[in-house]
Design a protein around this motif. Structure first.
Motif, short mmCIF file in Angstrom:
data_model
loop_
_atom_site.label_atom_id
_atom_site.label_comp_id
_atom_site.label_asym_id
_atom_site.label_seq_id
_atom_site.Cartn_x
_atom_site.Cartn_y
_atom_site.Cartn_z
N ASP A 176 0.83 -1.21 0.00
CA ASP A 176 0.00 0.00 0.00
C ASP A 176 0.86 1.25 0.00
O ASP A 176 0.57 2.23 -0.70
CB ASP A 176 -0.91 0.02 1.24
N CYS A 189 0.92 4.01 -3.05
CA CYS A 189 0.10 5.16 -2.70
C CYS A 189 0.66 6.46 -3.31
O CYS A 189 1.87 6.69 -3.30
CB CYS A 189 0.02 5.30 -1.19
N GLU A 218 -2.61 9.90 2.91
CA GLU A 218 -2.71 8.47 3.16
C GLU A 218 -1.33 7.86 3.41
O GLU A 218 -1.18 6.96 4.26
CB GLU A 218 -3.39 7.78 1.99
#
Length: 238
Positions: free
Chosen positions: A145, A149, A154
């Motif tokens: 992730d 990303c 985030e």
């Protein structure tokens, strides 16, 4: 309580025990003031042993110019907290008791302190091979992730997750105690100060510059010693 006078920590703790727990069997002053790490916002951590107390409890209050956290146990209940702290690998109570300075003594105080020290010296239980696989998978998931990303907000929170997961992984695979918040850093330094400094630097670099490469390289290096990233073939509860 008036704030015009703030007693010295040991004296304040003695006065607190004298006025609030005059009939207790024993008491200890622990925490940052004992370790010589107190700051302007430090409080007094006081552990009380009282055989008349039916069950353990924790209370926060202000007295003698100090914020006070008091942890009250009878002569049996503390053992359950010792066990639970060791199972979760965060030995809060054993550490407080082991490092604590005696405020009031009774014939079992030294044996309880030795009991706490023995648990700390032993370290947490060794992770099973299956547990290591599970943790590798969740670290891999967070790392993937992080790599993919493109949203700065985030990325920051994924990095926070990675810091917690990876620090836990390093410490537990080396049978060392873990921690949260400030104790995450302290636990890493107790394990290996050089590694801790490097760990902090790679995350600090990302937070300051957005450069992910140091975090990615560090996580991959840590995982490699246990088989690398894990995705294909992993199952849970099948």
């Amino acid at each position: 309580m008036s704030e015009i006078h703030k007693a010295e920590p040991f004296e304040a703790a003695l006065q607190f025990i004298h006025t609030s727990f005059p009939n207790c069997d024993g008491a200890l002053l622990a925490g940052s003031v004992v370790r010589g790490e107190a700051t302007e916002t430090s409080d007094l951590d006081i552990v009380v042993f009282d055989q008349t107390v039916k069950s353990s409890y924790r209370e926060s209050l202000i007295d003698f110019g100090w914020n006070i956290e008091v942890f009250v146990h009878n002569l049996i209940s503390y053992k359950e907290f010792f066990i639970n702290d060791c199972v979760r690998a965060r030995p809060s109570l054993p550490r407080m008791v082991s490092e604590g300075v005696v405020l009031k003594d009774f014939e079992r105080m030294e044996s309880i302190k030795q009991e706490a020290k023995a648990l700390l010296d032993k370290g947490p239980a060794e992770w099973t091979h299956e547990m290591i696989k599970i943790k590798r998978y969740f670290i891999t998931d967070a790392l993937d992730d992080f790599v993919g990303c493109t949203n700065r907000a985030e990325e920051i929170f994924i990095a926070n997750t990675l810091a917690e997961l990876v620090s836990e992984f390093v410490l537990r695979t080396n049978r060392k105690w873990i921690g949260t918040s400030k104790w995450l850093v302290r636990s890493l330094k107790l394990y290996d100060e050089t590694f801790a400094d490097h760990f902090i630097d790679v995350f600090d670099t990302f937070y300051k510059t957005g450069d992910k490469s140091k975090i990615i390289n560090l996580v991959d290096k840590i995982l490699q010693a246990h088989g690398g990233r894990l995705f294909s073939g992993f199952s849970l509860g099948k």
